[in-house]
Design a protein around this motif. Sequence first.
Motif, short mmCIF file in Angstrom:
data_model
loop_
_atom_site.label_atom_id
_atom_site.label_comp_id
_atom_site.label_asym_id
_atom_site.label_seq_id
_atom_site.Cartn_x
_atom_site.Cartn_y
_atom_site.Cartn_z
N GLU A 153 0.85 -1.21 0.00
CA GLU A 153 0.00 0.00 0.00
C GLU A 153 0.87 1.24 0.00
O GLU A 153 0.59 2.22 -0.70
N ALA A 154 1.94 1.23 0.80
CA ALA A 154 2.84 2.38 0.86
C ALA A 154 3.53 2.60 -0.48
O ALA A 154 3.65 3.74 -0.95
N ARG A 155 3.97 1.52 -1.13
CA ARG A 155 4.63 1.65 -2.43
C ARG A 155 3.70 2.26 -3.47
O ARG A 155 4.08 3.14 -4.23
N GLN A 156 2.47 1.78 -3.50
CA GLN A 156 1.51 2.31 -4.46
C GLN A 156 1.25 3.80 -4.22
O GLN A 156 1.15 4.58 -5.17
N PHE A 157 1.14 4.18 -2.96
CA PHE A 157 0.91 5.59 -2.62
C PHE A 157 2.09 6.45 -3.06
O PHE A 157 1.91 7.53 -3.64
N ILE A 158 3.29 5.99 -2.79
CA ILE A 158 4.50 6.75 -3.13
C ILE A 158 4.64 6.87 -4.65
O ILE A 158 4.96 7.94 -5.18
N LEU A 159 4.41 5.77 -5.37
CA LEU A 159 4.52 5.81 -6.83
C LEU A 159 3.48 6.73 -7.45
O LEU A 159 3.74 7.39 -8.47
N LYS A 160 2.30 6.79 -6.87
CA LYS A 160 1.24 7.64 -7.40
C LYS A 160 1.57 9.11 -7.20
O LYS A 160 1.36 9.94 -8.10
N HIS A 161 2.06 9.47 -6.01
CA HIS A 161 2.24 10.88 -5.67
C HIS A 161 3.67 11.38 -5.87
O HIS A 161 3.90 12.59 -5.81
N GLN A 162 4.61 10.47 -6.10
CA GLN A 162 6.00 10.81 -6.38
C GLN A 162 6.69 11.50 -5.20
O GLN A 162 7.55 10.92 -4.55
N ASN A 163 6.33 12.74 -4.94
CA ASN A 163 6.92 13.47 -3.82
C ASN A 163 6.12 13.18 -2.55
O ASN A 163 5.02 13.69 -2.36
N VAL A 164 6.70 12.35 -1.68
CA VAL A 164 6.01 11.90 -0.47
C VAL A 164 6.94 12.03 0.73
O VAL A 164 8.15 11.80 0.61
N VAL A 165 6.37 12.41 1.88
CA VAL A 165 7.14 12.42 3.12
C VAL A 165 6.60 11.33 4.05
O VAL A 165 5.43 10.97 3.99
N ALA A 166 7.49 10.83 4.87
CA ALA A 166 7.12 9.82 5.87
C ALA A 166 7.34 10.41 7.25
O ALA A 166 8.32 11.14 7.49
N LYS A 167 6.42 10.11 8.15
CA LYS A 167 6.53 10.64 9.51
C LYS A 167 5.97 9.64 10.50
O LYS A 167 5.17 8.77 10.15
N MET A 168 6.39 9.78 11.73
CA MET A 168 5.85 8.96 12.80
C MET A 168 4.68 9.72 13.44
O MET A 168 4.58 10.95 13.33
N GLN A 169 3.82 9.00 14.13
CA GLN A 169 2.66 9.64 14.76
C GLN A 169 2.91 9.99 16.22
O GLN A 169 2.05 10.58 16.88
N THR A 170 4.08 9.63 16.72
CA THR A 170 4.43 9.93 18.11
C THR A 170 5.79 10.61 18.13
O THR A 170 6.46 10.74 17.10
N GLY A 171 6.21 11.00 19.32
CA GLY A 171 7.55 11.55 19.47
C GLY A 171 8.56 10.42 19.40
O GLY A 171 9.19 10.05 20.40
N PHE A 172 8.72 9.86 18.21
CA PHE A 172 9.49 8.63 18.00
C PHE A 172 10.98 8.92 18.09
O PHE A 172 11.50 9.83 17.44
N ALA A 173 11.67 8.13 18.91
CA ALA A 173 13.12 8.29 19.05
C ALA A 173 13.77 6.92 19.21
O ALA A 173 13.16 5.99 19.73
N ILE A 174 15.00 6.81 18.74
CA ILE A 174 15.77 5.59 18.86
C ILE A 174 16.92 5.84 19.82
O ILE A 174 17.62 6.85 19.72
N TYR A 175 17.10 4.93 20.78
CA TYR A 175 18.16 5.09 21.78
C TYR A 175 19.24 4.03 21.55
O TYR A 175 18.95 2.84 21.49
N GLU A 176 20.46 4.49 21.41
CA GLU A 176 21.58 3.58 21.21
C GLU A 176 22.80 4.12 21.94
O GLU A 176 23.20 5.28 21.73
N ASP A 177 23.35 3.29 22.82
CA ASP A 177 24.52 3.68 23.62
C ASP A 177 24.25 4.98 24.40
O ASP A 177 25.12 5.85 24.52
N GLY A 178 23.02 5.10 24.89
CA GLY A 178 22.67 6.26 25.70
C GLY A 178 22.40 7.52 24.93
O GLY A 178 22.17 8.58 25.50
#
Length: 334
Positions: A153-178
């Motif tokens: 579904e994501a691929r089809q949406f991106i191919l249709k609209h070409q210029n697409v941004v992706a975002k998270m719905q929360t304050g998404f963060a990755i923690y690595e080595d503190g």
Amino acid sequence: MNKILIITHTADNFSIEKVTEYIEGNNCEVIRFDVDLYPLQNKLSTVFQEGEWITLLETPAKKYRLDDISAVWYRRAYNIGKGLKDEMEAKFLSAAMGEIRNTLFGFFESIDTYSLGKPSVYRRLDSKEEQLKIAHKIGLSIPETCLTNNPEEARQFILKHQNVVAKMQTGFAIYEDGVESVVFTNVVSEDKLEELDSLLYCPMQFQKMIQKKKELRVTIVGRDVYAFEVDSQQFEDAKVDWRKDGINLLDKWKQTELPADVEEKLLELLDVYNVDYGAIDIIVSPEDEYYFIEINAAGEFFWLDKLTEGNLISKSIADVLCDKAPRRDNVVMV
């Protein structure tokens, strides 16, 4: 004298002091509840006996009665139980924190008076999908959007609209080595389509990219609307997500006016949610179309408040809390 309860934490910014100053100027008393001092320093008790409920907050400085407050500002609830892990055995910590949070948020929900913000309200406004659906229904423009964990579904949406941004719905963060790495909004190009298989593990939100003439942050308090704009395209790192280069843009924001119909619809949005505070992100296209992006139930405002004459956003918050300005009635118990 009416008592206003402010729920926050010790590391909150100077907006608390400014709002407090205006509340006291309205001849009301402020009670500050720093949740990071609970339960080690702040003691909270609710008692029902002889047909009466009484709630007491005991801080290091003073003991307060909270069952007769006239309004509450649920501003922040960060670092609850700070220091507790150093005071008890690790095997008890998780269970104790569950009781602490349940007790604290149970109290916040049960307060039988006007509340500017509430945990349950914040949870509802966490739904970006509902926000977009409501905004669309009341006539605000929104970007073409796809929320999915389905790679195809994501691929089809991106191919249709070409210029697409992706975002998270929360304050998404990755923690690595503190080290904390915040995931900002990013452009998804066609050469990244194969990487979408990871959506099986974590859904994302995709939107057609709106070209930006300027970006707006609109803070609404009661019926007062404060709109600010910035040219986020002047710095490369800020073009897709202005927060990436927020420091450089800090002194570039300026107060602006909204078109009357957009302002009316934003006020209607708050009417639908029955809230008196919202920080709204808007993109204005080169064709001067206003696109609603999201509303933040407790979005930060103080960096913009300082651009007004006398911190007017803080004044509006104080006036709503002190019932000196129109507000939406949100008391749920009688």
